[in-house]
Structure formats: C-alpha cells, structure tokens
Design a protein around this motif. Structure first.
Motif, PDB file in Angstrom:
ATOM      1  N   LEU A 260       0.845  -1.190   0.000  1.00  0.00           N
ATOM      2  CA  LEU A 260       0.000   0.000   0.000  1.00  0.00           C
ATOM      3  C   LEU A 260       0.879   1.237   0.000  1.00  0.00           C
ATOM      4  CD1 LEU A 260      -2.872   1.266   0.463  1.00  0.00           C
ATOM      5  CD2 LEU A 260      -2.400   1.064   2.919  1.00  0.00           C
ATOM      6  N   ASP A 261       0.475   2.247  -0.764  1.00  0.00           N
ATOM      7  CA  ASP A 261       1.162   3.538  -0.767  1.00  0.00           C
ATOM      8  C   ASP A 261       0.361   4.543   0.053  1.00  0.00           C
ATOM      9  OD1 ASP A 261       2.988   2.432  -2.453  1.00  0.00           O
ATOM     10  OD2 ASP A 261       2.490   3.635  -4.202  1.00  0.00           O
ATOM     11  N   LEU A 262       1.053   5.261   0.943  1.00  0.00           N
ATOM     12  CA  LEU A 262       0.421   6.297   1.750  1.00  0.00           C
ATOM     13  C   LEU A 262       1.223   7.587   1.654  1.00  0.00           C
ATOM     14  CD1 LEU A 262      -0.391   4.295   5.028  1.00  0.00           C
ATOM     15  CD2 LEU A 262      -2.002   4.946   3.221  1.00  0.00           C
ATOM     16  N   GLU A 263       0.519   8.706   1.702  1.00  0.00           N
ATOM     17  CA  GLU A 263       1.180  10.009   1.689  1.00  0.00           C
ATOM     18  C   GLU A 263       1.449  10.440   3.133  1.00  0.00           C
ATOM     19  OE1 GLU A 263       0.554  13.555  -1.300  1.00  0.00           O
ATOM     20  OE2 GLU A 263      -0.886  13.725   0.340  1.00  0.00           O
ATOM     21  N   TYR A 264       2.694  10.772   3.400  1.00  0.00           N
ATOM     22  CA  TYR A 264       3.161  11.033   4.770  1.00  0.00           C
ATOM     23  C   TYR A 264       3.708  12.453   4.843  1.00  0.00           C
ATOM     24  CZ  TYR A 264       6.185  10.234   8.943  1.00  0.00           C
ATOM     25  OH  TYR A 264       6.819  10.293  10.165  1.00  0.00           O
ATOM     26  N   VAL A 265       3.104  13.257   5.728  1.00  0.00           N
ATOM     27  CA  VAL A 265       3.543  14.638   5.905  1.00  0.00           C
ATOM     28  C   VAL A 265       4.679  14.685   6.924  1.00  0.00           C
ATOM     29  CG1 VAL A 265       2.881  16.919   6.721  1.00  0.00           C
ATOM     30  CG2 VAL A 265       1.319  15.611   5.262  1.00  0.00           C
ATOM     31  N   LEU A 266       5.831  15.212   6.493  1.00  0.00           N
ATOM     32  CA  LEU A 266       6.997  15.371   7.360  1.00  0.00           C
ATOM     33  C   LEU A 266       7.190  16.852   7.652  1.00  0.00           C
ATOM     34  CD1 LEU A 266       9.665  14.563   8.750  1.00  0.00           C
ATOM     35  CD2 LEU A 266      10.749  14.633   6.492  1.00  0.00           C
ATOM     36  N   LEU A 267       7.126  17.209   8.933  1.00  0.00           N
ATOM     37  CA  LEU A 267       7.418  18.571   9.355  1.00  0.00           C
ATOM     38  C   LEU A 267       8.927  18.689   9.528  1.00  0.00           C
ATOM     39  CD1 LEU A 267       4.505  19.031  11.899  1.00  0.00           C
ATOM     40  CD2 LEU A 267       4.572  19.603   9.466  1.00  0.00           C
ATOM     41  N   ASN A 268       9.516  19.614   8.830  1.00  0.00           N
ATOM     42  CA  ASN A 268      10.956  19.601   8.589  1.00  0.00           C
ATOM     43  C   ASN A 268      11.780  20.162   9.750  1.00  0.00           C
ATOM     44  OD1 ASN A 268      13.292  19.143   7.166  1.00  0.00           O
ATOM     45  ND2 ASN A 268      13.177  21.035   5.982  1.00  0.00           N
ATOM     46  N   THR A 269      11.935  19.351  10.802  1.00  0.00           N
ATOM     47  CA  THR A 269      12.883  19.646  11.878  1.00  0.00           C
ATOM     48  C   THR A 269      13.721  18.390  12.101  1.00  0.00           C
ATOM     49  OG1 THR A 269      11.453  18.883  13.675  1.00  0.00           O
ATOM     50  CG2 THR A 269      11.178  21.168  12.978  1.00  0.00           C
ATOM     51  N   PRO A 270      14.934  18.523  12.657  1.00  0.00           N
ATOM     52  CA  PRO A 270      15.834  17.361  12.766  1.00  0.00           C
ATOM     53  C   PRO A 270      15.230  16.162  13.485  1.00  0.00           C
ATOM     54  CG  PRO A 270      17.055  19.376  13.175  1.00  0.00           C
ATOM     55  CD  PRO A 270      15.614  19.784  13.060  1.00  0.00           C
TER      56      PRO A 270
ATOM     57  N   ASP B 110       5.097   7.967   0.875  1.00  0.00           N
ATOM     58  CA  ASP B 110       5.593   9.030   0.014  1.00  0.00           C
ATOM     59  C   ASP B 110       5.666  10.309   0.840  1.00  0.00           C
ATOM     60  OD1 ASP B 110       5.566   7.289  -2.241  1.00  0.00           O
ATOM     61  OD2 ASP B 110       3.408   7.615  -2.412  1.00  0.00           O
ATOM     62  N   ILE B 111       6.877  10.815   1.035  1.00  0.00           N
ATOM     63  CA  ILE B 111       7.104  11.931   1.944  1.00  0.00           C
ATOM     64  C   ILE B 111       6.740  13.261   1.289  1.00  0.00           C
ATOM     65  CG2 ILE B 111       8.804  13.144   3.339  1.00  0.00           C
ATOM     66  CD1 ILE B 111       8.295  10.350   4.336  1.00  0.00           C
ATOM     67  N   VAL B 112       5.915  14.033   1.979  1.00  0.00           N
ATOM     68  CA  VAL B 112       5.630  15.418   1.606  1.00  0.00           C
ATOM     69  C   VAL B 112       6.212  16.284   2.718  1.00  0.00           C
ATOM     70  CG1 VAL B 112       3.859  17.147   1.155  1.00  0.00           C
ATOM     71  CG2 VAL B 112       3.514  14.774   0.407  1.00  0.00           C
ATOM     72  N   THR B 113       7.270  17.025   2.424  1.00  0.00           N
ATOM     73  CA  THR B 113       7.956  17.809   3.441  1.00  0.00           C
ATOM     74  C   THR B 113       7.373  19.220   3.513  1.00  0.00           C
ATOM     75  OG1 THR B 113       9.995  16.564   3.070  1.00  0.00           O
ATOM     76  CG2 THR B 113      10.189  18.652   4.240  1.00  0.00           C
ATOM     77  N   LEU B 114       6.956  19.603   4.723  1.00  0.00           N
ATOM     78  CA  LEU B 114       6.388  20.924   4.953  1.00  0.00           C
ATOM     79  C   LEU B 114       7.104  21.604   6.112  1.00  0.00           C
ATOM     80  CD1 LEU B 114       2.541  20.122   4.848  1.00  0.00           C
ATOM     81  CD2 LEU B 114       3.938  21.011   2.983  1.00  0.00           C
ATOM     82  N   ASP B 115       7.123  22.927   6.090  1.00  0.00           N
ATOM     83  CA  ASP B 115       7.557  23.674   7.256  1.00  0.00           C
ATOM     84  C   ASP B 115       6.525  23.465   8.356  1.00  0.00           C
ATOM     85  OD1 ASP B 115       9.412  25.928   8.363  1.00  0.00           O
ATOM     86  OD2 ASP B 115       7.370  26.627   8.766  1.00  0.00           O
ATOM     87  N   ILE B 116       6.969  23.516   9.620  1.00  0.00           N
ATOM     88  CA  ILE B 116       6.055  23.250  10.725  1.00  0.00           C
ATOM     89  C   ILE B 116       4.867  24.223  10.729  1.00  0.00           C
ATOM     90  CG2 ILE B 116       7.199  24.718  12.451  1.00  0.00           C
ATOM     91  CD1 ILE B 116       6.814  22.254  14.377  1.00  0.00           C
TER      92      ILE B 116
END
Length: 535
Positions: free
Chosen positions: A375-385, A406-412
């Motif tokens: 299964l493919d899922l879209e995953y929101v990553l808040l971009n901090t270490p 699938d990583i979607v990188t966003l600012d917090i």
C-alpha cells in the motif's frame, strides 16, 4: 472524592484530581536529577535562591506572539513564556492536580454540570496596575468567544460551549454552559484561564506583542520567534521571595548551538534532545529529565485508505517502538500505543498486548484489507531534525511490511494543510498533551477533532466521548468513562502513538531548583524556578 452537586453545594477549595502520583514515581520522573537537586526542589530551593540573578533559557520552540487565546499559542511547547506572564483562573501542581490560581474557591452549583461558579482572589493587580475583577474576567471570556475560529483550538471549545457569563459581584463569576462539561475546570487552568488587562482588551496595548497579565514576571521586550525578556513583577500576589530578577527565553532551533551556548555562558539552562544527554553529562553538566504528557504520535486522515481499521491496525503492528525508544529517545521516553500517559488513572495496563511489534501480523491485516501487494500512503513530514530522524526509521519499518510512504515535506507552520484534509494520509508530530485527557481525545480523535481531518474513526468512539463529557472532574465514574474512550481509541487504532517524550534540561551543577516534572502539559512551568548565586 465524591460530593453532591446542587444549588446548596459549598464552594470548593483545594484540588480536582487529574492523576495521583506517589513521591516515589515523581522522583523517578526526574531522570538525571541528582539527590541534592531533588532535595532543593522539594523545598523550593529557597536556601540557594539568588533574587538578583537571572534565568537565560534557550528553547527550541518559539513564541510567534503572546496572545494566549490565539492560534499561534495553541501548542504547549510555546507556553513556558505564557505561564510566566499570565496567571490562570486555576492552576496545576506538578502531578497535574488542579489547584488555586486567580480563583480560591470553585464549584459546579447544579447537578447538570452546566453552571460553574468561582471566587477570585482579593487584591490581584495586573502589570499595569489595573485591578482584577469579575467584570474583567467576563470581558476576557467574551473576547475569546468573539474570536471564533481565530481562537486557538485549546480555548475554542471551552469558549464555544459558554451560553452566558455573570459577574455576580465584584469577585464572583458564574458561567452558564450550553452543554454539560464536567471538565470545564481544566480549561480554566490552561490558556482559556489566562487573564489579560482591561487595557489589552480595549485595544490600548497590542495583545500579540505587548502581554499585560498578572503573572510573576512582566514583559520587558519581545521579538517574535527570537527572544522574550521579562523581569520580576514586584507586586505579584504570590510574593517575590527567591524569584530571579529576570527571565529571558531565547529560541534556538539548532540543538548543538544551544548546548554550546550553555558551555560558553551565553545561557545558563538549555533544552536538550535525547541524543545529547550523554554528551552533556560527560562534560560535567547536570541533566534533568522531566516526564510530561507529551508523546510522538502519527495523526491519521481516515477518509481514504485509512478508513479501514485493518490498515490502521497494520500500521500499529509494523512499528518497533522499543527500538525507536532506545535508538532515538535514548530511553528518555517510553514506548506507547495509547494517548493516556503512564500513571494516569485511564491508562490501560493491557494496551501494549494489543499491538506487539509483529510484521507478519501487519502483512496479514493488509492482505485482509485488500492490499496483498502492499500500500502507498502520503506522509507529511514537518521539517525539523527530530522529526526527520524518527521518520527515517518509521519509513524503513513500514517498508518491511509492504507500506510505502511518500514523503511530503512541509515547514512546521504549514501543518494546517494536513489538518484541513488538503494533504497527507499520515502526519508525525509531537503531541503536547492536554491537562484534561478528555480534551486530548476530543482534539486528536474526536468527531470535530483538529487532528482528525477524516472525522471520528468509529461511531462507538464518538458515543464514548459524548458520554464522558457528562461526568464532573472529581466524579470517580469519570475515570471509567475515560478508560472506555481510551480503549475504543486503541482498539480502533484511531491514532498511532509511538513513544512518550520528556523535556530534558541541562545546566551547571547545583544551579537550578524547582524545575520539576509538570505532567499537565508538554511544557514546564518556570514561575517557581530559582537560580543559585554565581550561576
């Protein structure tokens, strides 16, 4: 404690229990604190207090503004400054039990939990000299109501449930609720109970940038997302003995920069990440590990693939929480599959048995749900270490059972894209907790939950939340109701907890007292922290 709620019920002075924690467990929560530090903390550290000294604290979480009712102050990680500047109607002790604050007596005065009355402390003044009265409290509550959707989620629910507010006399406030809410006292001990001066309410001062409260510190200067400088409020109703002359909070996102600043003397206390504990202790610094209600969780959008409980349960089984706790949290946190923190009466002792790390079980559940090939899922990553580190491990563990994220990188600051349902099936974040566990469930998995963009996971969960609202905070039956909500949340995998998260502080040995666990929040309350001479 059980008591009748009727029109003749006496006003109550004391505490409403959130959780009772023994002295032994509180000592265990203090992690790396030395014996001498624990002894000093227990008596407030008065013997070592230097009233001419100043705290310079470097934190990782910023304050965009200083309006306690606004959306930008909603996260508990930015509340250390708010606790210092603003008093609340009620407060918490370190174990999360409700205590006196600006109010000295409080009670529901009807058995339907719709009318709540409290009496204000006499002689309290704001930093600008204005007096605290029932009319001022009424105006504060009405201002939060008028904010509507512009108010933070923490205060919006409490304000939205108010039907009317009475200033019964100069110091007595009576609040009439639209719907029963036995947890209303908890709201008064959070941002909703933080009072602004009348001059702030009428626009004479800017609420966002010029905080005027009744707290133990008053504002000197504020640069959003950079520095807040405060000085001791000499007219504070609780006195000034032992309190440092100044308190400055600087916001530094880089972990190593904070630690280096402590070593060089630019700061005298800093927030650490778990991986820095050994380094700090190795250089002779004192480390304090404080348990809070905070934890790492993954929020779910249940409107798409995660609508199937078997997929959600597969995610739960796919996570090796023990390895994450050891490798990334360095055992400063505990593996968890539930939103109730350890020690809370609603904590489920058998919850871990429901979701052991079991990749084979995860694959079987995915196949049953119609995804035998993964299964493919879209995953929101808040971009901090810290977020990146945990995400990398989770991504690998999910891949082992056939789940591709699938990583979607966003600012917090862009996290709202997930909460609106615009982006993502999953989003990892640090949940800061709520003083009232029911509010945690309402916000994270409830039918109108901020972090549940797909809606409530099951009808049974919604029913359990509604039922729990009908119990007063000190009604023993409320614990059973909260356990029912917790169990349905866990069994339906309505949220995916990973590990609990502690606040970890470093400072030179013997320099600080009173920096104790504050289990009601993901932040610490610094109002009674003292600093020793030459620190």
């Amino acid at each position: 404690m059980t008591r009748d709620l009727d029109e003749e019920a006496p006003m109550r002075k004391g505490s409403l229990a959130w959780v009772t924690i023994s002295a032994l467990s509180l000592a265990a929560c203090s992690g790396g604190a030395s014996g001498s530090d624990a002894e000093e903390a227990s008596d407030g550290g008065a013997a070592a207090a230097d009233p001419t000294g100043g705290i310079v604290f470097m934190d990782s979480a910023p304050n965009p503004d200083l309006d306690p009712a606004g959306t930008l102050s909603d996260s508990s990680f930015s509340q250390a400054v708010l606790y210092a500047l603003y008093d609340r109607i009620l407060t918490f002790d370190g174990a999360g039990e409700i205590q006196e604050g600006l109010a000295t007596e409080w009670s529901f005065v009807d058995d339907e939990l719709r009318t709540f009355e409290f009496t204000l402390r006499e002689g309290v003044t704001f930093h600008d000299g204005e007096a605290l009265t029932a009319e001022v409290v009424k105006a504060n509550f009405e201002r939060t109501q008028e904010l509507g959707d512009a108010a933070g989620a923490t205060v919006r629910a409490a304000a939205g449930n108010i039907d009317s507010i009475e200033a019964a006399d100069e110091l007595t406030v009576r609040v009439h609720l639209q719907e029963p809410d036995g947890g209303f006292p908890f709201a008064l001990a959070t941002q909703f109970g933080m009072m602004l001066s009348p001059n702030s309410l009428d626009g004479s001062t800017g609420v966002d940038l010029e905080a005027v409260g009744t707290g133990p510190y008053e504002l000197v200067s504020f640069t959003p997302n950079n520095t807040t400088t405060m000085e001791r409020f000499e007219e504070f109703w609780g006195g000034t003995e032992g309190r440092p002359a100044t308190f400055e909070v600087q916001y530094v996102t880089d972990d190593q920069t904070r630690l280096n600043a402590l070593r060089s003397g630019q700061a005298n206390v800093v927030l650490l990440t778990p991986r820095q504990v050994s380094e700090a202790e190795g250089t002779g610094l004192e480390v304090k590990v404080n348990e809070t209600s905070s934890m790492w969780v993954m929020y779910e959008n249940t409107s798409e693939a995660l609508d199937d409980v078997r997929v959600r349960q597969a995610l739960m089984h796919a996570i090796d929480r023990e390895s994450i706790s050891s490798a990334l949290q360095f055992d400063t946190g505990q593996p968890s599959v539930q939103l109730a923190p350890p020690g809370h009466p609603a904590f489920l002792e058998d919850a871990d048995d429901l979701y052991p790390y079991d990749p084979d079980k995860a694959r079987d559940l995915l196949a049953e749900a119609g995804h035998p090939d993964g299964l493919d899922l879209e995953y929101v990553l808040l971009n901090t270490p810290e977020y990146v580190q945990i995400t990398e491990v989770l991504q690998q563990q999910f891949a082992e059972v056939g789940i591709t994220v699938d990583i979607v990188t966003l600012d917090i600051s862009q996290a709202g894209q997930f909460m609106s349902g615009e982006t993502g099936d999953l989003m990892l974040a640090r949940w800061g907790g709520r003083a009232d566990l029911l509010k945690t469930f309402e916000v994270v998995v409830g039918p109108e939950g901020t972090y549940a963009p797909g809606g409530v996971a099951t009808p049974q969960l919604e029913e359990a939340i509604v039922e729990a609202r009908g119990y007063a905070a000190d009604d023993p039956e409320r614990v059973n109701a909260l356990q029912a909500v917790n169990r349905e949340t866990v069994e339906s995998a309505a949220n995916i907890p990973v590990v609990t998260r502690s606040n970890i502080y470093a400072y030179n040995e013997g320099c600080f007292s009173g920096l104790d666990p504050y289990l009601a929040s993901g932040s610490n309350d610094w109002r009674d922290v003292t600093i020793a001479p030459d620190c």
